[in-house]
Design an enzyme around this catalytic site. Structure first.
Site, mmCIF file in Angstrom:
data_model
loop_
_atom_site.group_PDB
_atom_site.id
_atom_site.type_symbol
_atom_site.label_atom_id
_atom_site.label_comp_id
_atom_site.label_asym_id
_atom_site.label_seq_id
_atom_site.Cartn_x
_atom_site.Cartn_y
_atom_site.Cartn_z
ATOM 1 N N ASN A 234 0.862 -1.187 0.000
ATOM 2 C CA ASN A 234 0.000 0.000 0.000
ATOM 3 C C ASN A 234 0.895 1.233 0.000
ATOM 4 O O ASN A 234 1.466 1.595 1.025
ATOM 5 C CB ASN A 234 -0.897 -0.017 1.248
ATOM 6 C CG ASN A 234 -1.760 1.230 1.353
ATOM 7 O OD1 ASN A 234 -1.926 1.962 0.370
ATOM 8 N ND2 ASN A 234 -2.316 1.476 2.530
ATOM 9 N N LYS B 259 0.039 4.260 -0.345
ATOM 10 C CA LYS B 259 -0.656 5.452 0.174
ATOM 11 C C LYS B 259 -0.442 6.632 -0.798
ATOM 12 O O LYS B 259 -0.409 6.398 -2.006
ATOM 13 C CB LYS B 259 -0.177 5.787 1.584
ATOM 14 C CG LYS B 259 -0.198 4.566 2.510
ATOM 15 C CD LYS B 259 -0.038 4.939 3.945
ATOM 16 C CE LYS B 259 0.167 3.689 4.781
ATOM 17 N NZ LYS B 259 -0.097 3.891 6.178
ATOM 18 N N HIS C 263 -9.764 1.148 4.820
ATOM 19 C CA HIS C 263 -8.469 1.373 5.489
ATOM 20 C C HIS C 263 -8.688 2.360 6.644
ATOM 21 O O HIS C 263 -9.497 3.285 6.531
ATOM 22 C CB HIS C 263 -7.451 1.928 4.491
ATOM 23 C CG HIS C 263 -6.063 1.934 5.042
ATOM 24 N ND1 HIS C 263 -5.617 2.915 5.882
ATOM 25 C CD2 HIS C 263 -5.034 1.058 4.900
ATOM 26 C CE1 HIS C 263 -4.364 2.646 6.237
ATOM 27 N NE2 HIS C 263 -3.987 1.522 5.644
ATOM 28 N N GLU D 133 -7.102 4.816 7.585
ATOM 29 C CA GLU D 133 -6.930 6.235 7.225
ATOM 30 C C GLU D 133 -8.180 6.769 6.534
ATOM 31 O O GLU D 133 -8.529 7.946 6.669
ATOM 32 C CB GLU D 133 -5.672 6.402 6.349
ATOM 33 C CG GLU D 133 -4.409 6.265 7.202
ATOM 34 C CD GLU D 133 -3.190 5.752 6.477
ATOM 35 O OE1 GLU D 133 -3.157 5.779 5.239
ATOM 36 O OE2 GLU D 133 -2.249 5.305 7.177
ATOM 37 N N GLU E 169 -5.594 -4.890 10.937
ATOM 38 C CA GLU E 169 -4.629 -3.802 11.060
ATOM 39 C C GLU E 169 -4.946 -2.968 12.296
ATOM 40 O O GLU E 169 -5.747 -2.012 12.212
ATOM 41 C CB GLU E 169 -4.711 -2.885 9.836
ATOM 42 C CG GLU E 169 -4.326 -3.526 8.542
ATOM 43 C CD GLU E 169 -3.685 -2.502 7.606
ATOM 44 O OE1 GLU E 169 -2.546 -2.722 7.206
ATOM 45 O OE2 GLU E 169 -4.310 -1.465 7.317
ATOM 46 N N GLY F 259 2.122 2.558 10.729
ATOM 47 C CA GLY F 259 3.069 3.651 10.530
ATOM 48 C C GLY F 259 3.771 4.115 11.786
ATOM 49 O O GLY F 259 4.409 5.170 11.787
ATOM 50 N N SER G 189 3.195 -1.775 10.636
ATOM 51 C CA SER G 189 4.643 -1.747 10.915
ATOM 52 C C SER G 189 5.341 -3.069 10.611
ATOM 53 O O SER G 189 6.191 -3.530 11.373
ATOM 54 C CB SER G 189 4.903 -1.313 12.367
ATOM 55 O OG SER G 189 4.498 0.031 12.549
#
Ligand code: PEP
Length: 234
Positions: free
Chosen positions: A9, A11, A87, A89, A152, A158, A195
């Site tokens: 991904n 992003k 996701h 985000e 996740e 991140g 991560s």
């Protein structure tokens, strides 16, 4: 043995076409799914021979007056096979609610593509099992065998603070059991994301029994990404 599925991904990275070309060339392995920004999709497609294409998101209609959006039908027509849906985000920054995520998942399935549905608790203080059940609640009736679930935990995305393989396995088993209790005939595959790096990638497959990984930051660093693939036996 079947290769694990490794989803890259990217992003909102990289910022230039030539970097996108370079990264896609060095990630081009069977079993890798590259999810670039939409503007680089065609260029990535031209560069890959072994990897497959995925999208980071999509809209829930096929076409029409939806300025700025991309439909699953369009994605299928440019050679995408997978679409990430929900996701964290998208949930957090763009306020995507479960209803929209459910409709996107249905739209991806209707277009004949495989959704990668992301779920995960926000913090270590959350009642994780309740949060996971809420995220899956309305969606579970639409799941099909080609849906891939990415566990996740948001605290791991991140941050460099990955979830331990043991805890990730426990959460996956809870999700699996929840789905089985509602839809006993559905057997989704599971990715871990959060991560992932060279030091821990293999543990999620070998110790925790995931079918693959969703890799963000490390998928943009060719050296790191290639070590991850080596650790998985590539
Ligand atoms: C992600 O973007 O889904 C992700 C897991 O990111 P990272 O690997 O950087 O934590």
């Amino acid at each position: 043995m079947k290769r694990p599925l490794v989803v890259a991904n990217w992003k909102m990275n990289p910022t230039s076409l030539h970097e996108a070309r370079d990264i896609s060339l060095s990630s081009d392995e069977k079993g890798v799914v590259i999810c670039p920004p939409f503007v680089f999709m065609e260029a990535v497609k031209m560069n890959i021979k072994n990897a497959e294409l995925g999208a980071q998101d999509c809209y829930l209609e096929s076409s029409g007056s939806f300025t700025g959006e991309i439909s699953p039908l369009m994605l299928g027509n440019v050679g995408c096979r997978y679409v990430i849906v929900g996701h964290s985000e998208r949930r957090r920054v763009f306020n995507e609610l479960p209803g929209i995520i459910k409709d996107k998942l249905k739209a991806v399935l209707d277009a004949g593509l495989s959704p990668i549905l992301c779920v995960g608790e926000n913090s270590k203080k959350d009642d994780a099992e309740r949060v996971l059940e809420e995220q899956l609640g309305d969606i579970v009736e639409y799941l099909e065998d080609n849906v891939i679930i990415a566990y996740e935990p948001v605290f791991a995305i991140g941050t460099g603070e990955a979830c331990s393989p043991g805890l990730a396995k426990k959460r996956r088993e809870h999700i699996k059991e929840f789905i089985r209790s509602k839809r006993s005939n559905i057997v989704p595959s599971f990715l871990y994301g959060g991560s992932v790096g060279p030091e821990n990638a293999a543990c999620y497959i070998e110790e925790a029994g995931f079918d693959g990984l969703l890799v963000g930051g490390a998928s943009l660093e060719s050296d790191k990404f290639n070590i991850i693939l080596q650790k998985l036996g590539w």
